[in-house]
Design an enzyme around this catalytic site. Structure first.
Site: not given
Length: 297
Positions: A104, A106, A173, A256, A258
C-alpha cells in the site's frame, strides 16, 4: 501554498506508477474517470486477473465538500465544520503469488477553509508492506528505501514515521500488526509548504524503488494451494483493517466518495477460519514469530 502544483505532481505520479506496473504485469490498466456530485472527482486505474497482479488499483482523486467528515476531524476537532479540498494518490497491489507481498502507498493533501480565517493545510501519506511469507532481505530493503526517502528531511523523520506506521497499521481486536510496516505520517504542515511538499514527493517517488526489486526476486517462486489458502486467510486481516480502522477508507465512504474506487483496495479472494493456528515450525508460523512484530529492520 500552490494547490495546483500538488495536483500536477499527483497526476504525474499515478501515470509513472501505472506505466511501471503495466511493464511488470504485461497487461494494461483500465482507466475510469468519475465525478462526485458534491464536487470534484478522479481517475481510478485498475487491473484485475492480470499476468502477475490478481488485483491492482492506483487511484487519483481531487474532491471538495462543505464539511470535513468525522474521520478527518477525529484528531483535529478544531477543524469541525470547515469546508475542504482533498487530493491524493492511493494504491494497493495484490499479487497472485503468495510469496510476493501486498503493498500500500498513499500521498495526500488537504486544505480546510472557513470564511474569515486563513486556510489550514496539511500533507499525509506513507507506504507499508504486507507479506504472507516473510523474507528478511525484502523487509530490510523496503525499510532502507523508506529511510532514504526521508533522510533529506532530518534524521528523526524515519524512526518517528516508522513507529507511527507500526502503531497505525495494527489490528487492535486481533492484537497483531497488519504486516511489517514501513512509514506513515499525517498532519504534516511544518516547517513550510515547500518542504512538506518535497517530503511527500520523496515518499511517492521512492515507492517503485521500494517495491519492484521485491517483486523481481519473488515472482517466479513456486507455490501451491497451501500457500494460496494461507494468503487468503491473511488477506482477511487486510479486509478487517481497511473496513474497521483505515482513515482513508472511512474518509472516502463518509464523504460520499465512489465506492468502487474506495474498495478497490480489497483483495479479490480472502478467507476466514475459526480459531485457526499455524503449525509449530511451519513457514506460516514463522510469519507470526519473526515478522508480525515491530522490528528495527
Amino acid at each position: 501554498m500552490n494547490v495546483e502544483a500538488v495536483h500536477e505532481y499527483l497526476r504525474g505520479l499515478q501515470g509513472r506508477i501505472v506505466a511501471a506496473l503495466e511493464e511488470i504485469d504485461g497487461s494494461a490498466f483500465r482507466a475510469d474517470a468519475w465525478q462526485r456530485p458534491e464536487g470534484g472527482g478522479g481517475t481510478s486505474r485498475v487491473l484485475e486477473e492480470g499476468g502477475f497482479f490478481e488485483r491492482a488499483g492506483v487511484n487519483l482523486s481531487r474532491v471538495q465538500g462543505d464539511r470535513l467528515p468525522h474521520s478527518a476531524t477525529a484528531s483535529r476537532p478544531d477543524l469541525q465544520g470547515r469546508g475542504y479540498e482533498a487530493m491524493g494518490v492511493s494504491l494497493v497491489l495484490h499479487p497472485r503469488n503468495p510469496y510476493c507481498p501486498t503493498v500500500h502507498m498513499n500521498v495526500r493533501f488537504f486544505v480546510a477553509s472557513k470564511q474569515g480565517e486563513a486556510p489550514v493545510w496539511w500533507f499525509g501519506g506513507g507506504m507499508d508492506l504486507t507479506p504472507y511469507y516473510g523474507f528478511e532481505e525484502d523487509a530490510r530493503h523496503f525499510h532502507a528505501t523508506c529511510r532514504r526517502a526521508l533522510e533529506p528531511f532530518g534524521a528523526e523523520r524515519y524512526p518517528r514515521f516508522k513507529r507511527w506506521c507500526d502503531e497505525y497499521f495494527f489490528l487492535r481486536h486481533r492484537n497483531e500488526p497488519r504486516g511489517i510496516g514501513g512509514i506513515f505520517f499525517d498532519d504534516l504542515n511544518e516547517p513550510d509548504f515547500e518542504t512538506c511538499l518535497a517530503l511527500a514527493r520523496s515518499v511517492g517517488d521512492h515507492f517503485l524503488t521500494a517495491y519492484v526489486p521485491i517483486v523481481e526476486r519473488r515472482r517466479a517462486h513456486p507455490y501451491g494451494e497451501r500457500e494460496r489458502e494461507f494468503q487468503a486467510y491473511r488477506r482477511g486481516r487486510y479486509v478487517e483493517f481497511n473496513l474497521v480502522y483505515d482513515r482513508g477508507t472511512l474518509f472516502g465512504l463518509q464523504s460520499g466518495g465512489r465506492a468502487e474506487s474506495i474498495l478497490v483496495s480489497m483483495p479479490p479472494r480472502a478467507a476466514w477460519r475459526y480459531d485457526w493456528k499455524p503449525e509449530a515450525g511451519s513457514p506460516e508460523k514463522r510469519l507470526y514469530t519473526e515478522f508480525l512484530r515491530p522490528r528495527d529492520w
